[in-house]
Design a protein around this motif. Structure first.
Motif, PDB file in Angstrom:
ATOM      1  N   TRP A 229     -10.148   2.308 -18.462  1.00  0.00           N
ATOM      2  CA  TRP A 229     -10.343   1.380 -18.344  1.00  0.00           C
ATOM      3  C   TRP A 229      -9.987   1.470 -19.185  1.00  0.00           C
ATOM      4  CZ3 TRP A 229     -13.063  -0.139 -23.283  1.00  0.00           C
ATOM      5  CH2 TRP A 229     -13.110  -1.716 -22.674  1.00  0.00           C
TER       6      TRP A 229
ATOM      7  N   THR B 208      -6.131   0.228 -19.514  1.00  0.00           N
ATOM      8  CA  THR B 208      -5.485  -0.826 -18.401  1.00  0.00           C
ATOM      9  C   THR B 208      -5.794  -1.730 -20.337  1.00  0.00           C
ATOM     10  OG1 THR B 208      -7.876  -1.356 -18.065  1.00  0.00           O
ATOM     11  CG2 THR B 208      -6.467  -0.196 -16.721  1.00  0.00           C
ATOM     12  N   GLN B 209      -7.135  -1.083 -20.462  1.00  0.00           N
ATOM     13  CA  GLN B 209      -6.854  -2.678 -21.390  1.00  0.00           C
ATOM     14  C   GLN B 209      -5.989  -2.632 -22.765  1.00  0.00           C
ATOM     15  OE1 GLN B 209      -9.052  -4.910 -21.378  1.00  0.00           O
ATOM     16  NE2 GLN B 209      -9.573  -4.442 -19.628  1.00  0.00           N
TER      17      GLN B 209
ATOM     18  N   GLU C 205     -16.680  -9.323 -17.587  1.00  0.00           N
ATOM     19  CA  GLU C 205     -16.553  -8.126 -18.462  1.00  0.00           C
ATOM     20  C   GLU C 205     -17.402  -8.796 -20.400  1.00  0.00           C
ATOM     21  OE1 GLU C 205     -12.171  -8.559 -18.696  1.00  0.00           O
ATOM     22  OE2 GLU C 205     -11.718  -8.274 -16.877  1.00  0.00           O
TER      23      GLU C 205
ATOM     24  N   GLU D 205     -10.788  -3.606 -11.708  1.00  0.00           N
ATOM     25  CA  GLU D 205      -9.083  -3.675 -12.096  1.00  0.00           C
ATOM     26  C   GLU D 205      -7.936  -2.801 -11.209  1.00  0.00           C
ATOM     27  OE1 GLU D 205      -8.542  -3.091 -16.078  1.00  0.00           O
ATOM     28  OE2 GLU D 205     -10.375  -4.379 -16.488  1.00  0.00           O
TER      29      GLU D 205
ATOM     30  N   ASN E  51      -5.079  -5.135  -9.292  1.00  0.00           N
ATOM     31  CA  ASN E  51      -4.151  -4.240  -9.440  1.00  0.00           C
ATOM     32  C   ASN E  51      -3.213  -4.089  -7.825  1.00  0.00           C
ATOM     33  OD1 ASN E  51      -3.692  -4.053 -11.993  1.00  0.00           O
ATOM     34  ND2 ASN E  51      -4.432  -2.131 -12.372  1.00  0.00           N
TER      35      ASN E  51
END
Length: 688
Positions: A523, A526-527, A633, A657, A661
């Motif tokens: 995570w 991705t952020q 989120e 996510e 993707n």
């Protein structure tokens, strides 16, 4: 030096070429104009049965007619026919046949989006037609040349060719050609959004075709008038025109015009915001397009379909059609309509909070708008439009006396002076605007850069806070417990036997921490930096088996039965590592929230373009509010399982996510105390 690049083909016998002709006749006989094709087939076969048919001009003329039949349905055969026509014509020095060959060769390159080659072919045809004073082919060459210039957004050169063609058509009483010029000039005015002039020239063309009793050409003009009425908002007149044209096209089996009429019908309903009715007509148009080998005309159709699905709140399908339109637009180097495509994609990405992608489309939109403005040839267009107005004045006074002709010349001189004055004003304004445009561009760039940096900083700060919160809340406690336990053991306050009693619990905690760290790192990546997706063909059954094996101890501890019903044939186009994370998280959640002696089932359902995977349990389930908020989120919530198992609340967000993707969607269906079913979709094959 020749200006046409030759394409090398293997030598074919005339018998083989004739068999190819027969084959294509059979394939496309269902698409209309069957009688014309059968007649051509019969005539060509008759001439090929004679000796020296290769030297017969009539046979070469029939090849030209055959090429025109292939213009819509089979471009490869069109090129074969053109090459054969040119070769035979040169052999017997038949100039007319050579001109016809260049015309159909130009059609081939036009339809595949190679405008420069098409212009070269039509220019050759025009030059040879002028040399032998072949008026019909000369006019045809000028009109086709003008169309190509229009495709390249060079409206000034297009108008010049049409004006020349109008003069020649008037001189030789070629009414049909005159009408075609009027129609094509109206298209240029429509692009410039001068709808009054557009309707004027379409009306002039309509009068000629009505006088000749040509219902098909009248229907074509009505189609074009309908398009103009849609632009002006006169939807009633547009509907009347389309409804009159459609029966004519259906009877004549003119596929390309019929598909255009259906498209216009759908556009009217889009304007009325009746999107379901619009979709019905646009789908009919798209169905016909599958049989038409003209990609250029699919751009506005896909654009309308994108707008329709956007109106139906189906942004995923809308984006698909917009991307198709953008792909064809770029492949054929067509600027017309590309700005509208980019606006739709920008709107979709912005609504989905995909700010980087939306900014990319916004920047591309600005660049393409600048390019369109540069290619509009504003100065030359205004000069030639003034010449057109002079032509209208000339038509009004052509039957007047000699004295009125002198007055008309005075008007022309005044027009020239006005044009010169406009040119001076344009030069002055252009010089002043250049500096202003540079400053505005810098201001816009700086503003966008500031906004982008601000969003990045805010996102990074939020991510940092969430990471620290999770580390403090969910990792610090178990790690401190391990430390305390080892300290007691090292100080001999805990015997080896007592220490070993804690080993099962330690093992479970270590697995939990490892699982949490894996989700946390995924995570966080991705952020903070974005996640690179590398799709390939992936077997889902293998991933499920591996996850079940990995989580077997947790399942066995609760006597949970885990069933994998997925067949080995379930193969998807996805990033294996990312989908593995999704499956592992969903099965882990199912184990966590399933009671003792429960059951977990994993299934796959085949759809048209994707596989639908479901992880189903008969555990505690969840209420409606939790189902709505579970993928959001805004905040991270830690939940406890049926055996007090602990998690970070990140797992499902990571799943969401990862699935998105890979081009899929994820959702949940659940009933409290009856169990939950988590669904997600993955593409079957590679998409373009």
């Amino acid at each position: 030096m020749q200006c046409i690049l030759k394409i090398q083909h293997p030598k074919l016998s005339y018998t083989f070429i004739w068999m190819v002709f027969i084959c294509f006749f059979n394939i496309f006989s269902a698409f209309g104009q069957e009688d014309v094709k059968k007649d051509l087939q019969r005539k060509i076969k008759t001439y090929q049965a004679t000796s020296n048919f290769k030297q017969n001009p009539i046979y070469i003329n029939l090849l030209y007619d055959l090429g025109l039949q292939y213009a819509e349905y089979n471009l490869d055969s069109l090129l074969i026919v053109s090459n054969e026509s040119i070769k035979l014509s040169k052999t017997i020095n038949y100039s007319k046949g050579e001109i016809q060959g260049y015309l159909i060769e130009g059609l081939y390159y036009s339809n595949i989006g190679k405008q420069d080659r098409a212009i070269s072919c039509f220019s050759k045809a025009l030059s040879k037609a002028e040399a032998i004073s072949q008026i019909d082919l000369l006019l045809e060459s000028k009109i086709k040349l003008a169309v190509e210039y229009k495709y390249k957004d060079n409206y000034a050169k297009a108008l010049k060719q049409y004006l020349d063609a109008i003069e020649i058509a008037k001189r030789y009483n070629k009414d049909q050609c005159l009408s075609r010029c009027y129609v094509n000039i109206s298209v240029i005015y429509r692009v410039q959004k001068e709808h009054i002039q557009t309707i004027l020239y379409l009306t002039k063309a309509l009068e000629v075709y009505k006088k000749d009793g040509d219902d098909v050409e009248v229907a074509k003009i009505l189609n074009n008038l309908a398009a103009c009425h849609i632009k002006t908002g006169d939807l009633k007149s547009a509907t009347n025109a389309i409804d009159s044209a459609i029966p004519v096209f259906e009877k004549a089996k003119l596929d390309s015009w019929l598909s255009y009429a259906y498209e216009l019908k759908g556009t009217v309903y889009i304007k009325k915001e009746k999107f379901n009715q619009a979709l019905k007509w646009l789908n009919k148009s798209e169905e016909i397009h599958t049989n038409i080998d003209k990609r250029r005309y699919k751009i506005p159709l896909y654009l309308h379909l994108a707008n329709t699905y956007l109106g139906l709140k189906r942004s995923d399908i809308a984006e698909g059609y917009a991307l198709k339109a953008l792909e064809i637009s770029k492949a054929l180097n067509i600027l017309d309509g590309r700005d509208e495509i980019l606006k739709i994609l920008y709107k979709i990405k912005k609504a989905n909070n995909s700010y980087e992608e939306s900014l990319t489309y916004l920047e591309e939109l600005k660049d393409i708008s600048d390019t369109i403005n540069k290619k509009n040839n504003i100065k030359e267009l205004r000069i030639l439009k003034s010449n057109l107005e002079s032509e209208q004045e000339k038509e009004q006074y052509i039957l007047e006396s000699e004295q009125k002709q002198v007055i008309q010349r005075g008007y022309i001189y005044i027009s020239v002076l006005i044009i010169l004055a406009f040119l001076i004003i344009i030069i002055i304004l252009k010089k002043n605007n250049k500096t202003q445009n540079v400053l505005n561009k810098k201001l816009i760039e700086n503003t966008l850069a500031l906004k982008k940096n601000e969003a990045h900083l805010n996102g990074a700060n939020n991510t940092k806070n969430k990471l620290f919160s999770i580390i403090a809340h969910d990792l610090k406690g178990p790690i401190n417990s391990f430390k305390s336990l080892f300290d007691l053991f090292n100080k001999s306050q805990l015997t080896t036997a007592e220490f070993m009693e804690f080993m099962p619990q330690i093992g479970q905690n270590i697995n939990s921490i490892a699982f949490t760290l894996n989700n946390l790192l995924t995570w966080g990546q991705t952020q903070m930096n974005g996640l690179v997706t590398k799709p390939n063909y992936t077997t889902i059954k293998t991933l499920v088996d591996e996850s079940i094996k990995l989580l077997s101890k947790q399942a066995e501890a609760k006597s949970i039965t885990t069933i994998n019903n997925i067949d080995i044939k379930v193969v998807t186009w996805s990033d294996k590592d990312q989908i593995d994370i999704v499956i592992r998280n969903l099965i882990s959640n199912a184990v966590k929230f399933t009671r003792q002696q429960g059951t977990i089932t994993i299934d796959a359902s085949e759809k048209s373009d994707f596989w639908e995977i479901v992880v189903k349990d008969n555990g505690v389930g969840m209420n409606q509010e939790d189902q709505i908020n579970i993928f959001k989120e805004e905040e991270t919530v830690t939940s406890y399982g049926t055996s007090n198992e602990k998690g970070t609340g990140l797992g499902l967000r990571v799943c969401k996510e990862m699935v998105e993707n890979n081009g899929g969607t994820i959702w949940v269906e659940s009933l409290l105390n009856q169990g939950s079913s988590f669904y997600f979709t993955i593409l079957k094959t590679k998409t373009y």
